[in-house]
Motif scaffolding. Structure first.
Motif, PDB file in Angstrom:
ATOM      1  N   LYS A   1       5.968  48.091 -13.235  1.00 37.54           N
ATOM      2  CA  LYS A   1       6.866  47.178 -12.358  1.00 37.54           C
ATOM      3  C   LYS A   1       6.116  47.247 -10.877  1.00 37.54           C
ATOM      4  O   LYS A   1       6.380  46.473  -9.918  1.00 37.54           O
ATOM      5  CB  LYS A   1       8.438  47.568 -12.594  1.00 37.54           C
ATOM      6  CG  LYS A   1       8.988  47.693 -13.451  1.00 37.54           C
ATOM      7  CD  LYS A   1       9.982  48.502 -13.728  1.00 37.54           C
ATOM      8  CE  LYS A   1      11.130  47.959 -15.385  1.00 37.54           C
ATOM      9  NZ  LYS A   1      11.841  48.783 -15.880  1.00 37.54           N
ATOM     10  N   LEU A   2       5.497  48.710 -11.164  1.00 33.02           N
ATOM     11  CA  LEU A   2       4.907  48.559  -9.579  1.00 33.02           C
ATOM     12  C   LEU A   2       3.965  47.439  -8.768  1.00 33.02           C
ATOM     13  O   LEU A   2       3.662  47.203  -7.721  1.00 33.02           O
ATOM     14  CB  LEU A   2       4.328  50.298  -9.373  1.00 33.02           C
ATOM     15  CG  LEU A   2       5.268  51.818  -9.544  1.00 33.02           C
ATOM     16  CD1 LEU A   2       4.515  53.057 -10.008  1.00 33.02           C
ATOM     17  CD2 LEU A   2       6.183  50.908  -8.185  1.00 33.02           C
ATOM     18  N   ALA A   3       2.705  47.708  -9.681  1.00 35.88           N
ATOM     19  CA  ALA A   3       1.951  45.941  -9.478  1.00 35.88           C
ATOM     20  C   ALA A   3       2.337  45.381  -9.815  1.00 35.88           C
ATOM     21  O   ALA A   3       2.096  44.991  -8.183  1.00 35.88           O
ATOM     22  CB  ALA A   3       1.440  45.756 -11.293  1.00 35.88           C
ATOM     23  N   LEU A   4       3.613  44.975  -9.998  1.00 32.12           N
ATOM     24  CA  LEU A   4       4.294  43.566  -9.739  1.00 32.12           C
ATOM     25  C   LEU A   4       4.812  43.282  -8.544  1.00 32.12           C
ATOM     26  O   LEU A   4       4.376  42.346  -7.414  1.00 32.12           O
ATOM     27  CB  LEU A   4       5.529  43.008 -10.387  1.00 32.12           C
ATOM     28  CG  LEU A   4       5.783  42.173 -10.417  1.00 32.12           C
ATOM     29  CD1 LEU A   4       5.069  40.822 -10.542  1.00 32.12           C
ATOM     30  CD2 LEU A   4       7.660  41.798 -11.973  1.00 32.12           C
ATOM     31  N   VAL A   5       5.423  44.977  -8.532  1.00 36.38           N
ATOM     32  CA  VAL A   5       6.279  44.638  -6.738  1.00 36.38           C
ATOM     33  C   VAL A   5       5.114  44.854  -5.967  1.00 36.38           C
ATOM     34  O   VAL A   5       5.209  44.009  -4.790  1.00 36.38           O
ATOM     35  CB  VAL A   5       7.243  45.388  -6.532  1.00 36.38           C
ATOM     36  CG1 VAL A   5       6.857  45.940  -5.290  1.00 36.38           C
ATOM     37  CG2 VAL A   5       8.014  46.010  -7.440  1.00 36.38           C
ATOM     38  N   LEU A   6       3.459  44.770  -5.716  1.00 35.02           N
ATOM     39  CA  LEU A   6       2.628  45.251  -4.807  1.00 35.02           C
ATOM     40  C   LEU A   6       1.906  44.047  -4.720  1.00 35.02           C
ATOM     41  O   LEU A   6       1.804  43.147  -4.440  1.00 35.02           O
ATOM     42  CB  LEU A   6       1.446  46.439  -5.360  1.00 35.02           C
ATOM     43  CG  LEU A   6       1.809  48.033  -5.355  1.00 35.02           C
ATOM     44  CD1 LEU A   6       0.951  48.416  -5.441  1.00 35.02           C
ATOM     45  CD2 LEU A   6       1.972  48.143  -3.548  1.00 35.02           C
ATOM     46  N   VAL A   7       2.003  43.319  -6.103  1.00 36.01           N
ATOM     47  CA  VAL A   7       1.731  41.822  -5.617  1.00 36.01           C
ATOM     48  C   VAL A   7       2.219  40.763  -5.161  1.00 36.01           C
ATOM     49  O   VAL A   7       1.807  40.549  -4.615  1.00 36.01           O
ATOM     50  CB  VAL A   7       1.074  41.247  -7.564  1.00 36.01           C
ATOM     51  CG1 VAL A   7       0.577  39.551  -7.697  1.00 36.01           C
ATOM     52  CG2 VAL A   7      -0.378  42.454  -8.072  1.00 36.01           C
ATOM     53  N   VAL A   8       3.524  40.628  -5.748  1.00 39.77           N
ATOM     54  CA  VAL A   8       4.466  40.070  -4.928  1.00 39.77           C
ATOM     55  C   VAL A   8       4.122  40.513  -3.400  1.00 39.77           C
ATOM     56  O   VAL A   8       4.206  39.594  -2.218  1.00 39.77           O
ATOM     57  CB  VAL A   8       5.977  40.338  -5.344  1.00 39.77           C
ATOM     58  CG1 VAL A   8       6.881  39.786  -4.513  1.00 39.77           C
ATOM     59  CG2 VAL A   8       5.650  40.043  -6.763  1.00 39.77           C
ATOM     60  N   ALA A   9       4.749  41.616  -3.056  1.00 42.82           N
ATOM     61  CA  ALA A   9       4.635  41.805  -1.893  1.00 42.82           C
ATOM     62  C   ALA A   9       3.770  41.569  -1.065  1.00 42.82           C
ATOM     63  O   ALA A   9       3.330  40.677   0.167  1.00 42.82           O
ATOM     64  CB  ALA A   9       4.696  44.092  -1.297  1.00 42.82           C
ATOM     65  N   ILE A  10       2.377  41.740  -1.642  1.00 42.62           N
ATOM     66  CA  ILE A  10       0.713  41.551  -0.516  1.00 42.62           C
ATOM     67  C   ILE A  10       0.901  40.032  -0.501  1.00 42.62           C
ATOM     68  O   ILE A  10       0.729  39.482   0.337  1.00 42.62           O
ATOM     69  CB  ILE A  10      -0.070  42.335  -1.530  1.00 42.62           C
ATOM     70  CG1 ILE A  10      -0.269  43.340  -1.533  1.00 42.62           C
ATOM     71  CG2 ILE A  10      -0.830  41.359  -1.223  1.00 42.62           C
ATOM     72  CD1 ILE A  10      -1.340  44.340  -2.007  1.00 42.62           C
ATOM     73  N   VAL A  11       0.960  39.122  -1.964  1.00 46.72           N
ATOM     74  CA  VAL A  11       1.200  37.333  -2.471  1.00 46.72           C
ATOM     75  C   VAL A  11       2.290  37.279  -0.613  1.00 46.72           C
ATOM     76  O   VAL A  11       1.695  36.467  -0.188  1.00 46.72           O
ATOM     77  CB  VAL A  11       1.213  37.547  -3.306  1.00 46.72           C
ATOM     78  CG1 VAL A  11       0.871  35.632  -3.274  1.00 46.72           C
ATOM     79  CG2 VAL A  11       0.297  37.437  -3.947  1.00 46.72           C
ATOM     80  N   ALA A  12       2.947  37.244  -1.236  1.00 40.88           N
ATOM     81  CA  ALA A  12       4.513  37.247   0.167  1.00 40.88           C
ATOM     82  C   ALA A  12       3.671  37.656   1.451  1.00 40.88           C
ATOM     83  O   ALA A  12       4.624  36.578   2.443  1.00 40.88           O
ATOM     84  CB  ALA A  12       5.445  37.944  -0.521  1.00 40.88           C
ATOM     85  N   VAL A  13       3.434  38.595   2.103  1.00 38.65           N
ATOM     86  CA  VAL A  13       3.027  38.849   3.361  1.00 38.65           C
ATOM     87  C   VAL A  13       2.017  37.601   3.873  1.00 38.65           C
ATOM     88  O   VAL A  13       1.889  37.287   5.034  1.00 38.65           O
ATOM     89  CB  VAL A  13       2.377  40.523   3.325  1.00 38.65           C
ATOM     90  CG1 VAL A  13       2.252  40.162   4.493  1.00 38.65           C
ATOM     91  CG2 VAL A  13       3.584  41.090   3.409  1.00 38.65           C
ATOM     92  N   VAL A  14       0.683  37.967   2.618  1.00 43.99           N
ATOM     93  CA  VAL A  14       0.385  36.794   3.070  1.00 43.99           C
ATOM     94  C   VAL A  14       0.174  35.586   3.225  1.00 43.99           C
ATOM     95  O   VAL A  14      -0.550  34.364   3.838  1.00 43.99           O
ATOM     96  CB  VAL A  14      -1.494  37.127   2.167  1.00 43.99           C
ATOM     97  CG1 VAL A  14      -2.618  36.644   2.521  1.00 43.99           C
ATOM     98  CG2 VAL A  14      -1.899  38.392   2.617  1.00 43.99           C
ATOM     99  N   GLY A  15       0.683  35.200   2.254  1.00 42.08           N
ATOM    100  CA  GLY A  15       1.804  33.768   2.539  1.00 42.08           C
ATOM    101  C   GLY A  15       2.158  32.743   3.903  1.00 42.08           C
ATOM    102  O   GLY A  15       1.860  32.267   4.158  1.00 42.08           O
TER     103      GLY A  15
ATOM    104  N   LEU B   1       6.534  51.696 -15.988  1.00 42.38           N
ATOM    105  CA  LEU B   1       6.921  51.726 -14.435  1.00 42.38           C
ATOM    106  C   LEU B   1       5.578  51.810 -13.718  1.00 42.38           C
ATOM    107  O   LEU B   1       5.541  50.701 -12.833  1.00 42.38           O
ATOM    108  CB  LEU B   1       7.227  53.167 -14.119  1.00 42.38           C
ATOM    109  CG  LEU B   1       6.919  54.035 -12.545  1.00 42.38           C
ATOM    110  CD1 LEU B   1       8.038  52.991 -11.635  1.00 42.38           C
ATOM    111  CD2 LEU B   1       6.910  55.451 -12.630  1.00 42.38           C
ATOM    112  N   ARG B   2       4.289  51.525 -14.306  1.00 48.05           N
ATOM    113  CA  ARG B   2       3.573  50.654 -14.673  1.00 48.05           C
ATOM    114  C   ARG B   2       3.647  49.487 -13.315  1.00 48.05           C
ATOM    115  O   ARG B   2       3.076  49.450 -13.266  1.00 48.05           O
ATOM    116  CB  ARG B   2       1.657  51.359 -14.882  1.00 48.05           C
ATOM    117  CG  ARG B   2       1.021  51.393 -14.667  1.00 48.05           C
ATOM    118  CD  ARG B   2      -0.377  52.136 -14.676  1.00 48.05           C
ATOM    119  NE  ARG B   2      -0.421  51.628 -16.253  1.00 48.05           N
ATOM    120  CZ  ARG B   2       0.069  52.256 -17.770  1.00 48.05           C
ATOM    121  NH1 ARG B   2      -0.080  53.430 -17.207  1.00 48.05           N
ATOM    122  NH2 ARG B   2       0.010  52.102 -18.500  1.00 48.05           N
TER     123      ARG B   2
END
Length: 439
Positions: free
Chosen positions: A14-28, A11-12
């Motif tokens: 998956k949560l970290a992966l979702v947050l990383v993808v979300a942050i990088v996607a938004v910034v990109g 779970l930890r």
């Protein structure tokens, strides 16, 4: 790693992966939109003003001797530094667009020992004077700044990963408390009290676990009192029935007395099971090989078909009376239902192990998971032929589990059962000290 710990780690992650993808996607996405809306100046916007300035300087240098002589440097040939072909061609094209073409040359000295990048220079041909060499401002590289963008996104990804790991750890902290509480459950089923401090979600989790612990403790104590009271209260009516059975005819008396003896065994076994669950054990180091050998000798002396097999020196930590009772129940079960028992003591994966094998009929695979349930019998019709209350295995498992071990039962190849009792090992330092005391 146990199951709950594995779930928490998953779970930890998956949560970290979702947050990383979300942050990088938004910034990109935001960076891409910004680059589209706020375009960087193109080569035409950069080179055309420079071309006009160079043309003006060339005209002034060629027509005004005073200006030409005032601090301007003329060389017979352009500098021998490496030529920047791309910038040279772009400047020549800009000069051609703004007037007469000029064969200007843009050069940059090779990187020397001095830090930083050497400045560029432009060489302008001036008729009758040679080449006018002048410094040139740093020009941006042609095309989109892909390397800069890649480095920027890499920096964002690293920062987002650090933030995501921290956030995931904070989010999964209540699950960690649950894992810690479950792994620290005592043999009596009680959960340790958790401090109700920290963030709101942590306090809520601790409060829920403490309420669960209180309810479990109350339910277990109620069950223990109920079973103990029932077993105790059964003795009075059974005593009266036994007295009345003495006045029955001989053909009925024996049947009544047998039934009363079975009820007495059930009551004693139920009280014994509750006592094992409720009373804390007094553990101490035990020489398992000696305990098993003495137990086999005692049972063989009572006429049971019990044989001692291979025995290795083994030490464990448990309550001596309780562990002896558990092993006695298991060996008697094998000797009674399996036509004889062979008992071995060995070391498996550093854990002391007792193996009890018999050659009886075995247990159907569909029922083998139920053997530790109270009052379970493979064949209910054998209750009349074989004495016992059906609690021997349940009591044995309760004792072994409270001692930090476990029991596994499987069918033996060629017929019969194998009961494997794995116990908690004694640390090697303590074992050496015990051997010195014994020896």
């Amino acid at each position: 790693m146990n199951a709950l710990e594995s779930v928490r780690a998953s779970l930890r992650t998956k949560l970290a992966l979702v947050l990383v993808v979300a942050i990088v996607a938004v910034v990109g996405l935001a960076t891409s939109v910004t680059m589209v809306l706020v375009k960087s100046p193109g080569q035409l916007q950069i080179m055309d003003p420079i071309a006009r300035q160079i043309r003006l300087i060339s005209d002034l240098a060629g027509s005004n001797a005073a200006v030409a002589a005032d601090g301007l440097k003329f060389d017979p040939v352009p500098p021998s530094d490496p030529v920047s072909p791309h910038f040279t061609q772009d400047l020549r094209d800009a000069l051609a667009r703004t007037g007469e073409p000029l064969p200007v040359v843009i050069t940059r000295p090779e990187r020397g020992a001095a830090p930083g990048r050497p400045p560029m220079s432009v060489s302008i041909p001036v008729p009758g004077r040679g080449w006018l060499v002048m410094p040139l401002q740093e020009l941006p590289p042609p095309g989109p700044p892909w390397m800069l963008l890649v480095g920027y996104m890499a920096l964002i990804a690293v920062g987002a990963t650090a933030v995501a790991l921290f956030a995931a750890a904070k989010i999964s902290r209540p699950l960690g408390m649950l894992e810690q509480a479950i792994t620290s459950i005592g043999p009596d089923g009680n959960l340790p009290h958790l401090p109700e401090t920290g963030p709101e979600e942590v306090r809520a989790t601790a409060q829920a676990l403490n309420r669960l612990s209180s309810r479990l403790k109350t339910a277990m104590e109620s069950r223990m009192r109920l079973v103990a009271a029932a077993g105790h209260d059964l003795r009075t009516p059974m005593t009266r029935l036994r007295l009345r059975a003495e006045f029955l005819p001989d053909d009925e008396r024996d049947q009544w007395l047998n039934d009363l003896e079975e009820l007495d065994r059930i009551a004693d076994s139920a009280i014994g099971l509750v006592r094992e669950e409720a009373e804390p054990g007094s553990d101490e180091p035990l020489a398992l090989d000696r305990l098993v050998a003495a137990l086999v000798d005692d049972l063989a002396g009572l006429g049971m078909t019990v044989r001692l097999g291979a025995v290795e020196p083994a030490w464990t930590r448990a309550g001596p009376l309780a562990l002896k009772r558990a092993l006695r129940n298991l060996i008697i079960n094998a000797a009674t239902h399996g036509g004889g028992a062979t008992v071995e003591v060995t070391i498996r994966d550093e854990a002391p192990t007792v193996v009890i094998a018999d050659r009886g009929p075995g247990i159907p695979p569909a029922l083998i998971e139920q053997v530790f349930e109270p009052f379970f019998r493979v064949d209910p019709g054998r209750r009349k032929q074989v004495p016992g209350a059906g609690l021997g295995l349940a009591i044995a498992r309760e004792i072994v589990v409270r001692s930090g071990g476990g029991i596994a039962i499987r069918n033996r190849d060629g017929g019969g059962l194998i009961q494997t009792v794995t116990l908690a090992p004694v640390p090697s330092e303590s074992r050496a000290a015990l051997l010195d005391q014994v020896g």
